[in-house]
Design an enzyme around this catalytic site. Structure first.
Site, PDB file in Angstrom:
ATOM      1  N   GLY A  92      -6.056  -5.979  -2.967  1.00 34.50           N
ATOM      2  CA  GLY A  92      -7.194  -5.383  -2.279  1.00 34.50           C
ATOM      3  C   GLY A  92      -8.507  -5.655  -2.990  1.00 34.50           C
ATOM      4  O   GLY A  92      -8.566  -5.764  -4.216  1.00 34.50           O
ATOM      5  N   TYR A 140      -6.972   4.253  -1.524  1.00 28.16           N
ATOM      6  CA  TYR A 140      -8.134   3.870  -0.726  1.00 28.16           C
ATOM      7  C   TYR A 140      -9.133   4.982  -0.437  1.00 28.16           C
ATOM      8  O   TYR A 140     -10.237   4.694   0.024  1.00 28.16           O
ATOM      9  CB  TYR A 140      -7.650   3.242   0.592  1.00 28.16           C
ATOM     10  CG  TYR A 140      -6.759   2.056   0.356  1.00 28.16           C
ATOM     11  CD1 TYR A 140      -7.228   0.926  -0.310  1.00 28.16           C
ATOM     12  CD2 TYR A 140      -5.420   2.064   0.752  1.00 28.16           C
ATOM     13  CE1 TYR A 140      -6.406  -0.153  -0.558  1.00 28.16           C
ATOM     14  CE2 TYR A 140      -4.594   0.981   0.513  1.00 28.16           C
ATOM     15  CZ  TYR A 140      -5.094  -0.122  -0.143  1.00 28.16           C
ATOM     16  OH  TYR A 140      -4.273  -1.195  -0.395  1.00 28.16           O
ATOM     17  N   SER A 197       0.802  -1.219   0.000  1.00 28.43           N
ATOM     18  CA  SER A 197       0.000   0.000   0.000  1.00 28.43           C
ATOM     19  C   SER A 197       0.835   1.269   0.000  1.00 28.43           C
ATOM     20  O   SER A 197       0.394   2.321   0.467  1.00 28.43           O
ATOM     21  CB  SER A 197      -0.967   0.021   1.198  1.00 28.43           C
ATOM     22  OG  SER A 197      -1.908  -1.023   1.095  1.00 28.43           O
ATOM     23  N   GLU A 222       6.266  -4.765  -9.047  1.00 26.32           N
ATOM     24  CA  GLU A 222       6.029  -5.731  -7.973  1.00 26.32           C
ATOM     25  C   GLU A 222       4.751  -6.509  -8.242  1.00 26.32           C
ATOM     26  O   GLU A 222       3.983  -6.163  -9.140  1.00 26.32           O
ATOM     27  CB  GLU A 222       5.942  -5.040  -6.605  1.00 26.32           C
ATOM     28  CG  GLU A 222       4.809  -4.059  -6.477  1.00 26.32           C
ATOM     29  CD  GLU A 222       4.845  -3.317  -5.149  1.00 26.32           C
ATOM     30  OE1 GLU A 222       3.914  -3.524  -4.341  1.00 26.32           O
ATOM     31  OE2 GLU A 222       5.782  -2.530  -4.912  1.00 26.32           O
TER      32      GLU A 222
END
Length: 324
Positions: free
Chosen positions: A290, A226, A153, A284
């Site tokens: 999520g 988010y 994140s 990555e």
């Protein structure tokens, strides 16, 4: 792809919450997955690994399949997967080795390079180990991305422009606040694209997603990921059919090289090299992406005509297929 509505209801145990820095996101992902599973006809309960006695509860009654929705350490790193293996219970997602390798950005980079996948130059440092900042800048580049090796994140991540030993040290110290290894990576300017992949032995990519952070945000950080309205997802990316096809095939290759199962999501930067040739740089891979209202995998699935109920049902089917 199917739902469980017409079958004898399977009992699914969703693991969410946990103790990592991504706990709140895990709870939101778990909430969405639970809602979709219930709508798809499954019997669902949830366990929070932050609660005392959760392992005993899981051991006494794991259900028919476990659905880990734990982001970061203590859930995405192979530990929970190993527990499920010991309990002989099917679980959604990648196994122990793939999970551990993908979460460790330094180890994942080594696998990428060995497989011939294009990824930015990098270096890794640990606390209490001497490092030569000038040597890192000389070998990796003057513009750097510094991040914890085992964190998601974008937590603890810093972009260092025109790096000096002092600014690089400050960024490394920030990464050390989250982990005991800092990855220093060449900064690539370009278009950020992510590609979800579904499957076990024969994975297939979902539509590519171009990520555009809101104005004023330097990169796709925690807030952009988010908070509603802090980023725009363009599906498919505007890079054209040929590049999108190459991104899809590369993401499938990454899924296979790491040994992922169920689903994964690989992140890329599409930019230009020193000769001004367009290149795809693999950044990555996430083995438990999520699943919140603003997350990328559900958006890409919807663009392919797959609603959340069908998506979670497919992941359940892939888990059972892998643990026959």
């Amino acid at each position: 792809m199917s739902t469980n509505a017409s079958k004898t209801p399977l009992r699914v145990t969703v693991l969410c919450g946990g103790t990592s820095d991504e706990r709140e996101i895990s709870l939101l992902s778990g909430k969405n997955v639970i809602h979709a599973l219930v709508n798809a006809g499954y019997q669902v309960r949830s366990l929070d690994p932050a609660d005392t006695g959760w392992i005993t509860e899981l051991e006494n009654d794991p259900g028919d399949v476990v659905f880990p929705m734990l982001h970061g350490r203590g859930g995405e790193d192979g530990t929970v997967q190993a527990l499920c293996e010991l309990l002989h219970v099917p679980y959604v997602g990648s196994g122990v080795l793939a999970s551990a390798t993908a979460l460790d950005k330094v180890r994942a980079k080594q696998v990428y390079v060995a497989a011939g996948l294009n990824t930015p130059a990098c270096a890794a440092v640990r606390p209490y180990h001497d490092y030569d900042a000038e040597d890192i800048i000389r070998n990796v580049g003057p513009c750097l991305v510094v991040k914890p090796a085992l964190e998601g994140s974008s937590l603890g991540m810093t972009i260092v422009h025109s790096a000096t030993p002092e600014t690089l040290k400050a960024a490394i110290d920030e990464a050390f606040r989250h982990d005991n290894t800092a990855l220093i990576e060449q900064y690539i300017e370009g278009t950020e694209v992510t590609v979800p992949v579904i499957g076990n032995e024969k994975p297939h990519a979902l539509p590519t997603i171009e990520i555009v952070p809101a104005e004023g945000l330097e990169f796709y950080n925690y807030e952009a990921k988010y908070a509603p309205g802090q980023s725009t997802h363009i599906i498919p990316s505007r890079l054209g059919d040929q590049v999108n096809e190459q991104l899809s095939r590369t993401a499938e290759r990454v899924h296979e090289v790491l040994g992922c199962r169920g689903f994964s999501r690989s992140d890329f930067i599409v930019g230009f090299d020193a000769k001004q040739d367009l290149q795809i740089f693999l950044i990555e891979t996430n083995t438990i992406p999520g699943m919140t209202d603003t997350s990328l995998v559900p958006d890409s699935a919807r663009a392919a005509g797959i609603e959340m109920e069908e998506l979670v049902s497919t992941l359940i089917d892939l888990a059972l297929e892998e643990h026959v």
